[in-house]
Design a protein around this motif. Structure first.
Motif, PDB file in Angstrom:
ATOM      1  N   GLN A 365       0.841  -1.186   0.000  1.00 13.76           N
ATOM      2  CA  GLN A 365       0.000   0.000   0.000  1.00 13.76           C
ATOM      3  C   GLN A 365       0.882   1.244   0.000  1.00 13.76           C
ATOM      4  OE1 GLN A 365      -3.309  -0.330  -0.414  1.00 13.76           O
ATOM      5  NE2 GLN A 365      -2.871  -2.531  -0.464  1.00 13.76           N
ATOM      6  N   GLN A 366       0.366   2.327  -0.598  1.00 13.02           N
ATOM      7  CA  GLN A 366       1.087   3.585  -0.641  1.00 13.02           C
ATOM      8  C   GLN A 366       0.217   4.709  -0.116  1.00 13.02           C
ATOM      9  OE1 GLN A 366       2.982   4.562  -4.381  1.00 13.02           O
ATOM     10  NE2 GLN A 366       3.199   2.410  -4.980  1.00 13.02           N
ATOM     11  N   GLY A 367       0.870   5.795   0.300  1.00  8.98           N
ATOM     12  CA  GLY A 367       0.140   6.968   0.750  1.00  8.98           C
ATOM     13  C   GLY A 367       1.017   8.198   0.689  1.00  8.98           C
ATOM     14  N   ALA A 368       0.418   9.324   0.310  1.00  6.27           N
ATOM     15  CA  ALA A 368       1.169  10.578   0.273  1.00  6.27           C
ATOM     16  C   ALA A 368       1.434  11.095   1.674  1.00  6.27           C
ATOM     17  CB  ALA A 368       0.407  11.619  -0.542  1.00  6.27           C
ATOM     18  N   THR A 369       0.629  10.676   2.628  1.00  5.35           N
ATOM     19  CA  THR A 369       0.811  11.033   4.038  1.00  5.35           C
ATOM     20  C   THR A 369       0.715   9.762   4.863  1.00  5.35           C
ATOM     21  OG1 THR A 369      -1.552  11.347   4.452  1.00  5.35           O
ATOM     22  CG2 THR A 369      -0.307  13.261   3.607  1.00  5.35           C
ATOM     23  N   TRP A 370       1.145   9.847   6.109  1.00  6.96           N
ATOM     24  CA  TRP A 370       1.027   8.683   6.988  1.00  6.96           C
ATOM     25  C   TRP A 370      -0.435   8.323   7.226  1.00  6.96           C
ATOM     26  CZ3 TRP A 370       5.014   5.837   7.091  1.00  6.96           C
ATOM     27  CH2 TRP A 370       6.308   6.372   7.075  1.00  6.96           C
ATOM     28  N   THR A 371      -1.292   9.333   7.280  1.00  6.59           N
ATOM     29  CA  THR A 371      -2.725   9.074   7.479  1.00  6.59           C
ATOM     30  C   THR A 371      -3.303   8.313   6.293  1.00  6.59           C
ATOM     31  OG1 THR A 371      -2.984  11.064   8.827  1.00  6.59           O
ATOM     32  CG2 THR A 371      -4.983  10.165   7.805  1.00  6.59           C
ATOM     33  N   GLU A 372      -2.927   8.731   5.090  1.00  6.10           N
ATOM     34  CA  GLU A 372      -3.426   8.044   3.897  1.00  6.10           C
ATOM     35  C   GLU A 372      -2.876   6.619   3.827  1.00  6.10           C
ATOM     36  OE1 GLU A 372      -3.527   8.511  -0.991  1.00  6.10           O
ATOM     37  OE2 GLU A 372      -2.386   9.932   0.237  1.00  6.10           O
ATOM     38  N   LEU A 373      -1.597   6.441   4.166  1.00 12.21           N
ATOM     39  CA  LEU A 373      -1.018   5.097   4.155  1.00 12.21           C
ATOM     40  C   LEU A 373      -1.738   4.202   5.154  1.00 12.21           C
ATOM     41  CD1 LEU A 373       1.224   3.156   3.184  1.00 12.21           C
ATOM     42  CD2 LEU A 373       2.553   3.904   5.168  1.00 12.21           C
TER      43      LEU A 373
END
Length: 531
Positions: A365-373
């Motif tokens: 999984q990827q995320g631009a922010t830690w919250t999104e990740l």
């Protein structure tokens, strides 16, 4: 009239086609040789080379269509003691120190087998493989070793097995029977005299008649049933465990040995790694890719670190299996993508690994922010952010106060899985989370053998005509409860060569040309130290 004739021709064609398909099943192929070797992995190939070079006729049967077995899936590193590369790089080592490390790390290693392996490693592995053209490019210090001994080659496991296989092909008295599964051994007059099997491609029966049989068919870490059946007493058993060994490593040697009265030993001595990531090439098969990242955090389902990520697998695998659930996420940033390391020649191309693993949302999984990740990975966002923030502060302070991964209180380097790199903050988006599990890998127990690799019965008496090498024998017990890295391929080579020479002495009719090449001068070998 023409229609009747046409029907007759069609019927004859159908009958002919049916007979052609049934022919292999109705007519058993018989193969005669001095020696039958079951398995074309590194131990079987080593045995075939020595027996064939010494003049014995050798048949090698493997249910795969290619050589290599588990060795091709490995990093290809070898535990070797007091080599020219060590000396060139200023590494001081000795057989006495290496024996001490093996016995201490393994706890209940077979001392005689361990000492015999250590003392033979330089001649049987280094001298031989370099004579075949293997180039060792680096040495790494691995957990449990007080000196760097893990010798690497640029082609990993393929770089070890392919040169041996090529040498075998030079001898006309060594014949390979691919896609051939051996199902049972045959006994005559109290001695093992052959085996029966089947060609898995056409279903044809195959019978081998031989004066000696060498079981080199691997362990049982490709069978989840057997892994769980022999799980170490008292160890937590996870609901999900991935299979990191070949599907063909399903305990065939154990079953065939048991049928002729062979004893087993140390079946609960199983080497597992905590680096298993589901292999996306085989959906639904529970197979693993071994993935490591020294600049990643290991985050459990609660969003917390739970172990020193740099400690030896001997300790971290149990920590993973104690989690509820028994899984974790390798969490890293964009800089950490370059730090990913994969075992096996399949994953030598970074572009392939990137496409199939890192950029595959079914794996990572990827995320631009830690919250999104956290949202994409199903982790608690507040806890993940707090864990990463705390870790980054500890990096800035130079002290891992939670698990002593780095800093003044850091764990002894010889207990680390790799020589520790400089710690680095996780602060460069995008951020990644790759879910991982414990994975099976190597059998450190198997058919009981003596130092000459004769298979023993319950009374510790050799079964006439039967030998076992490599994981089929549990490597003779050299590793005890915990294996030093490189002490799986290494003992397999030593055992295979030992048995092969013995069988050449028993059945050989004089050395067969071509003669083995001489070791290359050391000044033609260039290496570096990675420790």
């Amino acid at each position: 009239m023409k229609r009747a004739a046409s029907s007759s021709v069609a019927a004859a064609a159908v009958i002919a086609a049916g007979l052609w398909l049934l022919w292999p099943r109705l007519h058993e192929q018989t193969v005669r040789a001095d020696v039958l070797i079951v398995g074309a992995g590194v131990s079987g190939l080593s045995a075939a080379y020595e027996a064939g070079r010494g003049g014995a006729s050798v048949a090698v049967a493997d249910m795969n269509s290619v050589f290599g077995g588990n060795a091709v899936m490995s990093e290809g590193g070898l535990f070797i003691v007091d080599t020219p590369l060590q000396r060139q790089l200023g590494v001081r080592d000795s057989t006495e120190l290496a024996e001490s490390d093996m016995l201490a790390w393994g706890e209940d290693s077979d001392a005689e087998q361990a000492r015999a392996f250590v003392r033979a490693s330089r001649h049987e592995i280094w001298d031989w493989l370099t004579s075949l053209g293997v180039r060792f490019s680096a040495i790494r210090q691995q957990a449990g070793n007080h000196a760097p001994r893990f010798h690497e080659n640029p082609e990993r496991g393929l770089g070890v097995t392919r040169p041996i296989y090529r040498e075998c092909l030079k001898y006309p008295n060594i014949r390979f029977y691919w896609s051939t599964r051996i199902d049972r051994l045959t006994v005559e007059g109290g001695a093992v005299k052959g085996a029966r099997g089947v060609n898995v491609r056409n279903g044809g029966a195959v019978r081998f008649e031989a004066r000696s049989i060498v079981l080199a068919s691997g362990g049982f870490e490709g069978s989840e049933k057997l892994v769980r059946e022999h799980w170490p007493a008292g160890a937590p058993q996870p609901e999900r465990i991935l299979l990191g060994s070949s599907p063909n490593s399903a305990g065939a040697a154990l079953r065939m040995g048991a049928d002729v009265g062979a004893a087993t030993h140390r079946l609960d001595h199983q080497w597992r790694y905590p680096f298993g990531v589901p292999d996306p090439r085989f959906p639904g098969e529970n197979r693993a890719v071994s993935v490591r990242n020294l600049n990643a955090l290991w985050i459990n389902a609660s969003g917390r670190r739970f172990v020193n990520e740099w400690a030896s697998s001997r300790y971290t695998v149990e920590a993973v299996e104690k989690q509820q659930p028994a899984t974790y996420w390798l969490v890293f940033d964009s800089k950490g993508v370059a730090d990913l390391r994969y075992s096996g020649v399949d994953w030598a191309d970074p572009a392939v690994a990137r496409r199939l693993l890192v950029d595959n949302s079914s794996v990572t999984q990827q995320g631009a922010t830690w919250t999104e990740l956290a949202r994409n990975a199903g982790l608690p966002a507040d806890r993940l952010e707090a864990t990463v923030a705390r870790y980054n502060r500890m990096v800035a302070d130079g002290e891992d106060a939670d698990f002593h991964r780095f800093g003044k209180q850091a764990v002894e380097p010889w207990l680390m899985v790799f020589t520790p790199p400089a710690p680095r903050a996780l602060d460069a988006p995008p951020f990644y989370a790759m879910q991982a599990y414990s994975m099976t890998r190597k059998s450190m127990g198997g058919l009981r053998v003596d130092l000459a690799c004769h298979v023993l019965d319950a009374a510790a008496k050799p079964i006439p005509g039967l030998f076992a090498v490599g994981e089929a024998s549990g490597l003779g017990g050299v590793n005890g409860k915990a294996g030093l890295e490189g002490t799986f391929l290494g003992p397999s080579i030593v055992q295979g060569r030992r048995v092969g020479r013995q069988l050449a002495n028993d059945y050989g009719h004089g050395a067969i040309q071509p003669a083995p090449p001489q070791p290359a001068p050391w000044n033609q070998q260039r290496g570096s130290l990675a420790c």
